[in-house]
Motif scaffolding. Structure first.
Motif, PDB file in Angstrom:
ATOM      1  N   TYR A 282     -15.870  12.742  39.850  1.00 37.96           N
ATOM      2  CA  TYR A 282     -15.012  12.515  41.010  1.00 37.96           C
ATOM      3  C   TYR A 282     -15.736  11.635  42.010  1.00 37.96           C
ATOM      4  O   TYR A 282     -16.964  11.595  42.058  1.00 37.96           O
ATOM      5  CB  TYR A 282     -14.509  13.820  41.645  1.00 37.96           C
ATOM      6  N   ILE A 283     -14.942  10.920  42.775  1.00 39.68           N
ATOM      7  CA  ILE A 283     -15.442  10.218  43.942  1.00 39.68           C
ATOM      8  C   ILE A 283     -14.666  10.745  45.139  1.00 39.68           C
ATOM      9  O   ILE A 283     -13.449  10.932  45.074  1.00 39.68           O
ATOM     10  CB  ILE A 283     -15.339   8.683  43.815  1.00 39.68           C
ATOM     11  N   GLY A 284     -15.398  11.055  46.199  1.00 43.34           N
ATOM     12  CA  GLY A 284     -14.769  11.572  47.408  1.00 43.34           C
ATOM     13  C   GLY A 284     -15.263  10.810  48.622  1.00 43.34           C
ATOM     14  O   GLY A 284     -16.326  10.172  48.590  1.00 43.34           O
TER      15      GLY A 284
ATOM     16  N   TYR B  16      -8.014  16.955  51.990  1.00 37.09           N
ATOM     17  CA  TYR B  16      -8.422  18.124  52.765  1.00 37.09           C
ATOM     18  C   TYR B  16      -8.450  17.727  54.247  1.00 37.09           C
ATOM     19  O   TYR B  16      -8.302  16.547  54.585  1.00 37.09           O
ATOM     20  CB  TYR B  16      -9.814  18.581  52.319  1.00 37.09           C
ATOM     21  N   PRO B  17      -8.675  18.687  55.151  1.00 39.16           N
ATOM     22  CA  PRO B  17      -8.744  18.324  56.571  1.00 39.16           C
ATOM     23  C   PRO B  17      -9.876  17.349  56.906  1.00 39.16           C
ATOM     24  O   PRO B  17      -9.799  16.643  57.906  1.00 39.16           O
ATOM     25  CB  PRO B  17      -8.968  19.677  57.267  1.00 39.16           C
ATOM     26  N   ASP B  18     -10.930  17.305  56.070  1.00 40.03           N
ATOM     27  CA  ASP B  18     -12.078  16.460  56.405  1.00 40.03           C
ATOM     28  C   ASP B  18     -12.568  15.580  55.254  1.00 40.03           C
ATOM     29  O   ASP B  18     -13.580  14.899  55.373  1.00 40.03           O
ATOM     30  CB  ASP B  18     -13.248  17.326  56.905  1.00 40.03           C
ATOM     31  N   LYS B  19     -11.867  15.589  54.130  1.00 37.43           N
ATOM     32  CA  LYS B  19     -12.293  14.756  52.987  1.00 37.43           C
ATOM     33  C   LYS B  19     -11.115  14.494  52.065  1.00 37.43           C
ATOM     34  O   LYS B  19     -10.116  15.221  52.080  1.00 37.43           O
ATOM     35  CB  LYS B  19     -13.426  15.437  52.206  1.00 37.43           C
ATOM     36  N   THR B  20     -11.258  13.438  51.263  1.00 38.55           N
ATOM     37  CA  THR B  20     -10.271  13.114  50.236  1.00 38.55           C
ATOM     38  C   THR B  20     -11.028  12.926  48.932  1.00 38.55           C
ATOM     39  O   THR B  20     -12.013  12.180  48.891  1.00 38.55           O
ATOM     40  CB  THR B  20      -9.503  11.820  50.579  1.00 38.55           C
ATOM     41  N   VAL B  21     -10.589  13.619  47.866  1.00 41.91           N
ATOM     42  CA  VAL B  21     -11.331  13.562  46.598  1.00 41.91           C
ATOM     43  C   VAL B  21     -10.416  13.168  45.442  1.00 41.91           C
ATOM     44  O   VAL B  21      -9.225  13.479  45.439  1.00 41.91           O
ATOM     45  CB  VAL B  21     -12.042  14.900  46.283  1.00 41.91           C
TER      46      VAL B  21
ATOM     47  N   VAL C 101     -10.430   3.552  36.156  1.00 42.76           N
ATOM     48  CA  VAL C 101      -9.148   3.457  36.878  1.00 42.76           C
ATOM     49  C   VAL C 101      -9.282   4.023  38.292  1.00 42.76           C
ATOM     50  O   VAL C 101      -8.816   3.423  39.264  1.00 42.76           O
ATOM     51  CB  VAL C 101      -8.028   4.202  36.110  1.00 42.76           C
ATOM     52  N   TYR C 102      -9.945   5.164  38.424  1.00 43.88           N
ATOM     53  CA  TYR C 102     -10.072   5.793  39.739  1.00 43.88           C
ATOM     54  C   TYR C 102     -10.985   5.000  40.674  1.00 43.88           C
ATOM     55  O   TYR C 102     -10.711   4.886  41.864  1.00 43.88           O
ATOM     56  CB  TYR C 102     -10.548   7.241  39.572  1.00 43.88           C
TER      57      TYR C 102
END
Length: 309
Positions: A49-51, A100-105, A122-123
């Motif tokens: 994952y990349i966040g 999320y309230p403080d991150k996107t993953v 692709v991601y």
């Protein structure tokens, strides 16, 4: 090649974790400062994952709309909806994106190495080179737009995230949960609705949306995670050569600030929707809320999880 042999990454810590039969690395990409965590073991279910730490200053839902929008085509994968194509044709064991309230993953997983490599590609392309800059209609489709169904009909607001959040805001449980967090931390990112308040979503402009991507979706503000049985050095080399090395380091202000303690208790009354014919008295919620310590204190965190249970 071993992770230790890579010149583009600095190893901050290497550790054996016998409990999960893994060798772990905490690394830093030298050029950009991207943070990388590796968990190497014999699990065939490979995970990537990349966040990004995304800390909105309002409740327009910009982080949520962006999460949807970057998956609507990119430079190397210019199809209209690569996410849907992957769901149909990939061997993935997990494929999603979360705000999320403080991150996107953006996590993906697969037991097939070629499929896993493709998902990762692709991601990465989606988050760094999305088509949102070329195609404003992506923002209008996923965020909000005006719609007129007929000559005599009323002008309406529509959009994927707008409609999703209208649904979320119609549940009393969800309204209460949001109000608890927003009221406990009113001067921080947790005082905003990162998913988007339907009343505030139409205030978001296309330029503000693009600026949010420019600021937060940068390797210097990223967290990359790889887990499972794979050639970690090969994956890190691919990520560096195709994406990270293109960028220069950037100071990104995405700090999560702490809320100062209240001097007096606050009392908040908020209305929530109930079904037709439902009794108001039977559908009223009372909640008393406290903030205790923080989640970086592991003993306190686990103690309160047990107490809550």
């Amino acid at each position: 090649m071993r992770v230790e042999d890579l010149s583009t990454y600095e190893i901050i810590e290497k550790r054996q974790i016998p409990d999960i039969n893994s060798v772990t690395y905490l690394c830093r990409h030298k050029k950009t400062g991207a943070r990388v965590a590796l968990v190497s073991n014999d699990d065939e279910n490979k995970v990537f994952y990349i966040g990004f730490r995304t800390t909105p200053k309002d409740s327009t839902g910009v982080a949520h709309i962006l999460e949807h929008s970057v998956l609507c085509g990119s430079k190397e994968f210019p199809v209209k909806d690569p996410f849907v194509e992957l769901v149909k044709g990939s061997l993935n064991t997990f494929l999603n994106a979360m705000t999320y309230p403080d991150k996107t993953v953006y996590p993906v997983a697969s037991c097939n190495d070629k499929d896993f490599q493709n998902l990762m590609h692709v991601y990465l392309d989606a988050v760094f080179y999305p088509n949102i800059y070329k195609n404003e209609s992506i923002f209008r489709q996923e965020g909000w737009h005006y719609e007129l169904e007929g000559d005599n009909e009323e002008l309406k607001v529509n959009g994927v995230v707008y409609n999703e959040m209208k649904g979320a805001f119609s549940s009393p449980d969800d309204v209460l949960e949001r109000e608890i967090m927003n009221s406990l931390y009113p001067h921080t990112t947790y005082g905003c609705e990162s998913g988007g308040d339907p009343e505030a979503i139409p205030e978001l402009t296309y330029e503000e949306f693009l600026n949010f991507h420019r600021k937060f979706y940068h390797p210097s503000n990223s967290y990359i995670y790889l887990y499972g049985n794979m050639d970690m050095a090969e994956k890190l080399t691919f990520i560096d050569e195709h994406y990270l090395s293109v960028y220069d380091a950037l100071e990104v202000d995405s700090e999560v600030t702490e809320e100062a303690a209240f001097t007096t208790p606050n009392r908040i009354v908020r209305e929530c929707p109930i079904g037709e014919g439902e009794d108001e008295e039977e559908n009223t919620y009372l909640s008393q809320n406290f903030c205790v310590g923080n989640s970086l204190d592991p003993k306190l965190y686990i103690a309160f999880q047990i107490l809550d249970y």
